[in-house]
Design a protein around this motif. Structure first.
Motif, mmCIF file in Angstrom:
data_model
loop_
_atom_site.group_PDB
_atom_site.id
_atom_site.type_symbol
_atom_site.label_atom_id
_atom_site.label_comp_id
_atom_site.label_asym_id
_atom_site.label_seq_id
_atom_site.Cartn_x
_atom_site.Cartn_y
_atom_site.Cartn_z
ATOM 1 N N TYR A 52 0.857 -1.181 0.000
ATOM 2 C CA TYR A 52 0.000 0.000 0.000
ATOM 3 C C TYR A 52 0.892 1.229 0.000
ATOM 4 C CZ TYR A 52 -3.782 3.177 0.585
ATOM 5 O OH TYR A 52 -4.668 4.194 0.349
ATOM 6 N N HIS A 53 0.720 2.076 -1.016
ATOM 7 C CA HIS A 53 1.520 3.298 -1.150
ATOM 8 C C HIS A 53 0.647 4.364 -1.782
ATOM 9 C CE1 HIS A 53 5.084 5.785 -1.645
ATOM 10 N NE2 HIS A 53 4.699 6.030 -2.887
ATOM 11 N N VAL A 54 0.587 5.529 -1.179
ATOM 12 C CA VAL A 54 -0.203 6.621 -1.750
ATOM 13 C C VAL A 54 0.399 7.027 -3.087
ATOM 14 C CG1 VAL A 54 -0.994 8.993 -1.452
ATOM 15 C CG2 VAL A 54 -0.965 7.436 0.506
ATOM 16 N N LEU A 55 -0.417 7.012 -4.125
ATOM 17 C CA LEU A 55 0.047 7.272 -5.494
ATOM 18 C C LEU A 55 -0.155 8.753 -5.812
ATOM 19 C CD1 LEU A 55 -1.558 4.109 -7.163
ATOM 20 C CD2 LEU A 55 0.731 4.344 -6.167
ATOM 21 N N ASP A 56 0.784 9.558 -5.372
ATOM 22 C CA ASP A 56 0.659 11.014 -5.470
ATOM 23 C C ASP A 56 1.486 11.528 -6.638
ATOM 24 O OD1 ASP A 56 0.253 13.680 -5.081
ATOM 25 O OD2 ASP A 56 1.180 13.782 -3.082
ATOM 26 N N VAL A 57 0.790 11.990 -7.686
ATOM 27 C CA VAL A 57 1.493 12.583 -8.826
ATOM 28 C C VAL A 57 1.508 14.102 -8.757
ATOM 29 C CG1 VAL A 57 1.030 10.654 -10.370
ATOM 30 C CG2 VAL A 57 -0.601 12.555 -10.260
ATOM 31 N N GLY A 58 0.861 14.678 -7.732
ATOM 32 C CA GLY A 58 0.765 16.128 -7.633
ATOM 33 C C GLY A 58 -0.396 16.656 -8.452
ATOM 34 N N ASP A 80 -10.892 13.903 -9.747
ATOM 35 C CA ASP A 80 -10.461 14.698 -10.890
ATOM 36 C C ASP A 80 -9.892 13.755 -11.948
ATOM 37 O OD1 ASP A 80 -9.268 16.371 -12.727
ATOM 38 O OD2 ASP A 80 -8.132 17.549 -11.259
ATOM 39 N N LEU A 81 -10.521 13.678 -13.089
ATOM 40 C CA LEU A 81 -10.074 12.758 -14.125
ATOM 41 C C LEU A 81 -8.737 13.173 -14.713
ATOM 42 C CD1 LEU A 81 -13.420 11.968 -15.993
ATOM 43 C CD2 LEU A 81 -12.406 10.848 -14.003
ATOM 44 N N GLY A 82 -8.365 14.442 -14.545
ATOM 45 C CA GLY A 82 -7.060 14.890 -14.999
ATOM 46 C C GLY A 82 -5.924 14.204 -14.257
ATOM 47 N N VAL A 83 -6.155 13.888 -12.989
ATOM 48 C CA VAL A 83 -5.156 13.156 -12.212
ATOM 49 C C VAL A 83 -4.949 11.762 -12.807
ATOM 50 C CG1 VAL A 83 -4.670 12.127 -9.964
ATOM 51 C CG2 VAL A 83 -5.590 14.444 -10.099
ATOM 52 N N ILE A 84 -6.037 11.100 -13.139
ATOM 53 C CA ILE A 84 -5.928 9.764 -13.726
ATOM 54 C C ILE A 84 -5.240 9.829 -15.088
ATOM 55 C CG2 ILE A 84 -7.253 7.785 -14.559
ATOM 56 C CD1 ILE A 84 -9.307 8.396 -12.371
ATOM 57 N N GLU A 85 -5.485 10.878 -15.831
ATOM 58 C CA GLU A 85 -4.827 11.025 -17.129
ATOM 59 C C GLU A 85 -3.315 11.118 -16.982
ATOM 60 O OE1 GLU A 85 -4.042 11.329 -21.101
ATOM 61 O OE2 GLU A 85 -5.895 10.689 -20.109
ATOM 62 N N LYS A 86 -2.835 11.740 -15.893
ATOM 63 C CA LYS A 86 -1.389 11.812 -15.658
ATOM 64 C C LYS A 86 -0.799 10.417 -15.448
ATOM 65 C CE LYS A 86 -0.765 16.242 -15.976
ATOM 66 N NZ LYS A 86 0.056 16.801 -17.087
ATOM 67 N N PHE A 87 -1.553 9.536 -14.825
ATOM 68 C CA PHE A 87 -1.084 8.161 -14.689
ATOM 69 C C PHE A 87 -0.999 7.503 -16.064
ATOM 70 C CE2 PHE A 87 -2.301 8.858 -10.314
ATOM 71 C CZ PHE A 87 -1.342 8.146 -9.622
ATOM 72 N N ALA A 88 -1.987 7.760 -16.902
ATOM 73 C CA ALA A 88 -2.019 7.145 -18.224
ATOM 74 C C ALA A 88 -0.833 7.583 -19.079
ATOM 75 C CB ALA A 88 -3.329 7.488 -18.931
ATOM 76 N N THR A 89 -0.427 8.838 -18.930
ATOM 77 C CA THR A 89 0.630 9.361 -19.790
ATOM 78 C C THR A 89 2.022 9.318 -19.167
ATOM 79 O OG1 THR A 89 0.183 11.612 -18.983
ATOM 80 C CG2 THR A 89 -0.971 10.901 -20.987
ATOM 81 N N ASP A 90 2.115 9.537 -17.845
ATOM 82 C CA ASP A 90 3.422 9.750 -17.237
ATOM 83 C C ASP A 90 3.895 8.663 -16.268
ATOM 84 O OD1 ASP A 90 3.156 12.135 -18.571
ATOM 85 O OD2 ASP A 90 2.886 13.373 -16.796
ATOM 86 N N VAL A 91 2.974 7.850 -15.757
ATOM 87 C CA VAL A 91 3.358 6.896 -14.713
ATOM 88 C C VAL A 91 3.240 5.446 -15.169
ATOM 89 C CG1 VAL A 91 2.923 6.089 -12.355
ATOM 90 C CG2 VAL A 91 2.726 8.526 -12.888
#
Length: 291
Positions: free
Chosen positions: A233-239, A272-283
């Protein structure tokens, strides 16, 4: 390296009237982004390190059924089901139903339970720690038998059932995977080695030691340590704007080096779906390259 999105907080801006639509949108976005797992907590009151006790909380298995209808590929689970809240026959049937209706995507996450406040608040029994671990092992034995062949009776210290009939059985073969959550070295990690397919540990300074303990339990049980899926378990913080994505990828690389297969946790900023989009593109693409 796989990622799992846990959704622990349902106190969202639109309130209960919009919660269904907002949750469906989050589920679809996470599924399309490439998250391997989609998870919820198994609580009836909000837990204090997430928010006030009185904040919105949804029942876990009803929610997972809803998530199944709005996703196509992500595996679905609780992190983690408490053995106090459901009879093992009901729990096995709920996870079986989830597996069938999701096309074979259910995982049973299970642990001894800890939340005395919500248990006593709603009138659930909250036995001492030793008894909760007895219940955990007996739940595992009961459910494994219910997911096996036949419909024989089951008898243990706490349960007596005349016929463990389970029709239809789960789609996954030989059964849905079992994740035993918690880092207890004497019992929990032994149960992982004896009964489980996956563990879920906190990303703490003790993580490497806990993995070593699990490895020893696997040796004692004659189990291949490499068969166990190691999740943390780790908080998935992309900012807010994705500025922490690189930092998160670096941590995923470190965890992979310890032998961890997946990180599961909340992502600050959701829904915020923008946060999920950052995972799709950057993580997630970077995580897939880690191994």
């Amino acid at each position: 390296m796989k990622l799992g999105l846990q959704i622990p907080d349902f106190t969202w801006a639109g309130g209960a009237p919009k919660l269904g639509a907002d949750l469906a949108a989050v589920a679809r976005a996470a599924d399309q982004a490439g998250f391997e797992y989609l998870a919820v907590m198994d609580h009836f009151f909000q837990i204090r390190n997430v928010g006030p006790t009185e904040n919105d909380m949804l029942e876990a298995y009803t929610t997972l059924g809803f998530l199944a209808a709005h996703t196509e590929r992500a595996k679905l689970l609780t992190v983690i089901t408490g053995v106090l809240y459901r009879h093992p026959g009901l729990l096995a049937k709920a996870v079986t139903t989830l597996d069938v209706l999701s096309g074979g995507r259910a995982i049973l996450g299970i642990g001894a339970g800890w939340n005395e406040e919500e248990s006593k608040g709603l009138g659930f029994p909250f036995p001492p720690t030793a008894e909760r671990f007895e219940l955990l092992e007996e739940n595992l034995q009961y459910i494994l038998q219910m997911w096996g062949d036949g419909d024989a009776p089951f008898t243990s210290k706490h349960f007596e059932a005349e016929r463990l009939l389970n029709v239809p059985q789960a789609l996954q073969s030989p059964r849905p995977p079992i994740m035993v959550g918690g880092g207890g070295e004497k019992k929990t990690l032994r149960f992982v080695a004896k009964y489980g397919d996956a563990c879920n540990l906190f990303n703490s300074p003790e993580l490497e030691h806990k993995l070593d303990v699990l490895k020893q339990h696997c040796e004692n049980e004659g189990r291949d340590y490499n068969e166990i899926t190691k999740t943390v378990y780790h908080v998935l913080d992309v900012g807010p704007k994705g500025e922490k994505a690189g930092e998160l990828v670096g941590e995923l690389e470190r965890l992979h080096g310890l032998g961890v297969d997946a990180a599961i946790g909340a992502a600050p900023g959701v829904p915020d779906l923008g946060v999920i989009e950052k995972f799709a593109t950057d993580v997630i693409p970077a995580a897939e390259k880690i191994g």
